[in-house]
Design an enzyme around this catalytic site. Structure first.
Site, PDB file in Angstrom:
ATOM      1  N   LYS A 104       0.820  -1.188   0.000  1.00 48.54           N
ATOM      2  CA  LYS A 104       0.000   0.000   0.000  1.00 48.54           C
ATOM      3  C   LYS A 104       0.870   1.260   0.000  1.00 48.54           C
ATOM      4  CE  LYS A 104      -3.179  -2.548   2.946  1.00 48.54           C
ATOM      5  NZ  LYS A 104      -3.489  -2.786   4.383  1.00 48.54           N
ATOM      6  N   ASP A 111      14.922  -0.080   0.145  1.00 48.84           N
ATOM      7  CA  ASP A 111      15.773  -0.194   1.327  1.00 48.84           C
ATOM      8  C   ASP A 111      16.826  -1.280   1.060  1.00 48.84           C
ATOM      9  OD1 ASP A 111      16.727   0.039   3.927  1.00 48.84           O
ATOM     10  OD2 ASP A 111      15.080  -1.057   4.845  1.00 48.84           O
ATOM     11  N   PHE A 165      14.004   4.872  10.113  1.00 50.26           N
ATOM     12  CA  PHE A 165      12.684   4.356   9.785  1.00 50.26           C
ATOM     13  C   PHE A 165      11.769   5.545   9.536  1.00 50.26           C
ATOM     14  CE2 PHE A 165       8.633   2.340   9.931  1.00 50.26           C
ATOM     15  CZ  PHE A 165       8.889   1.124   9.301  1.00 50.26           C
ATOM     16  N   ARG A 182       0.354   6.196   7.674  1.00 54.62           N
ATOM     17  CA  ARG A 182       0.427   6.405   6.216  1.00 54.62           C
ATOM     18  C   ARG A 182      -0.125   7.761   5.811  1.00 54.62           C
ATOM     19  NH1 ARG A 182       1.659   1.424   3.830  1.00 54.62           N
ATOM     20  NH2 ARG A 182       0.733  -0.386   4.832  1.00 54.62           N
TER      21      ARG A 182
HETATM   22  P1  IMP Z   1      13.241  -3.500   0.856  1.00 57.59           P
HETATM   23  O1  IMP Z   1      14.084  -3.668   2.093  1.00 57.59           O
HETATM   24  O2  IMP Z   1      13.935  -2.651  -0.166  1.00 57.59           O
HETATM   25  O3  IMP Z   1      12.799  -4.826   0.327  1.00 57.59           O
HETATM   26  O4  IMP Z   1      11.976  -2.689   1.307  1.00 57.59           O
HETATM   27  C1  IMP Z   1      10.780  -3.341   1.345  1.00 57.59           C
HETATM   28  C2  IMP Z   1       9.671  -2.600   1.971  1.00 57.59           C
HETATM   29  O5  IMP Z   1       9.989  -2.316   3.337  1.00 57.59           O
HETATM   30  C3  IMP Z   1       9.305  -1.287   1.374  1.00 57.59           C
HETATM   31  O6  IMP Z   1       8.518  -1.385   0.205  1.00 57.59           O
HETATM   32  C4  IMP Z   1       8.510  -0.716   2.522  1.00 57.59           C
HETATM   33  O7  IMP Z   1       7.216  -1.256   2.530  1.00 57.59           O
HETATM   34  C5  IMP Z   1       9.273  -1.211   3.723  1.00 57.59           C
HETATM   35  N1  IMP Z   1      10.185  -0.169   4.218  1.00 57.59           N
HETATM   36  C6  IMP Z   1      11.518  -0.045   4.046  1.00 57.59           C
HETATM   37  N2  IMP Z   1      11.987   1.028   4.677  1.00 57.59           N
HETATM   38  C7  IMP Z   1      10.909   1.608   5.274  1.00 57.59           C
HETATM   39  C8  IMP Z   1      10.741   2.784   6.087  1.00 57.59           C
HETATM   40  O8  IMP Z   1      11.667   3.542   6.407  1.00 57.59           O
HETATM   41  N3  IMP Z   1       9.462   3.025   6.519  1.00 57.59           N
HETATM   42  C9  IMP Z   1       8.409   2.244   6.204  1.00 57.59           C
HETATM   43  N4  IMP Z   1       8.524   1.143   5.440  1.00 57.59           N
HETATM   44  C10 IMP Z   1       9.771   0.836   4.986  1.00 57.59           C
END
Ligand code: IMP
Ligand code: MG
Length: 181
Positions: free
Chosen positions: A46, A104, A153, A166
């Site tokens: 979302k 991330d 975060f 959100r």
């Molecule tokens: P990834 O670590 O690149 O796979 O990130 C996957 C998902 O983690 C993202 O699409 C977000 O839903 C969540 N995410 C990563 N960093 C944050 C943050 O700082 N706040 C909120 N959600 C996060």
């Protein structure tokens, strides 16, 4: 701190004005690059909700939007995610732009890209509002990048902590205690 932000936030890093301005710039770049193409914006729900809605309105081209939802598997799954909502449109031969809230570790986008690639798009690129390079595990080619952010975060403008925050108008960092509790 703006009264709308809860005490668990320590700083507003991107206010609505900064977000609006940058999203408009990204929209102009995309508009210039995709003229004459069959542009499909695909977003992972979302978190990408507000970004997609605002970005799409800054692109003056015919385009369509489609949505996927994934739920992350726990560690040890090699970055595989479970698809909980699949695309509804056929993207074969189309110019697909994956619109993401944040990259991330890169594992989610990397995996979603492999799923999209299997549908045979003519072109597949990534537009990420936020790039948090500090914890990157999987290299992700980000063609359009909104902001490079520190390893904090973040919540607001679609980003959540356990489903909350959100709807905050800007993007704020959470206090460490709030993330851990
Ligand atoms: P990834 O670590 O690149 O796979 O990130 C996957 C998902 O983690 C993202 O699409 C977000 O839903 C969540 N995410 C990563 N960093 C944050 C943050 O700082 N706040 C909120 N959600 C996060
Ligand atoms: Mg997400």
């Amino acid at each position: 701190m703006d009264v709308r932000y809860p005490d668990s936030c320590d700083r507003v890093l991107l206010d609505p004005q900064a977000l609006r301005a940058r999203v408009a710039e990204l929209g102009s770049e995309i508009q210039a690059d995709y003229r004459g193409k069959d542009l499909r914006l695909v977003t992972v729900l979302k978190g990408g909700l507000y970004f997609l809605a605002d970005l799409a309105r800054c692109i003056d081209l015919p385009l369509s939007m489609d949505f996927m939802a994934v739920s992350p598997y726990t560690a040890g799954m090699g970055g595989a995610v479970r698809v909980t909502k699949d695309l509804t449109d056929d993207i074969g031969g189309a110019s697909v732009l994956l619109v993401e809230d944040v990259v991330d570790t890169g594992l989610t986008v990397n995996y979603v890209m492999s799923l999209l690639r299997a549908h045979g798009p003519a072109q597949l690129d990534v537009c990420a509002l936020l790039d948090k390079p500090a914890r990157r595990i999987a290299e992700v080619p980000i063609t359009y990048r909104g902001f490079t952010m520190p390893d904090r975060f973040l919540v607001g403008y679609g980003l959540d902590l356990d489903g909350r925050y959100r709807n905050l108008p800007g993007i704020a960092s959470l206090r460490d205690e709030a993330v851990l509790s």
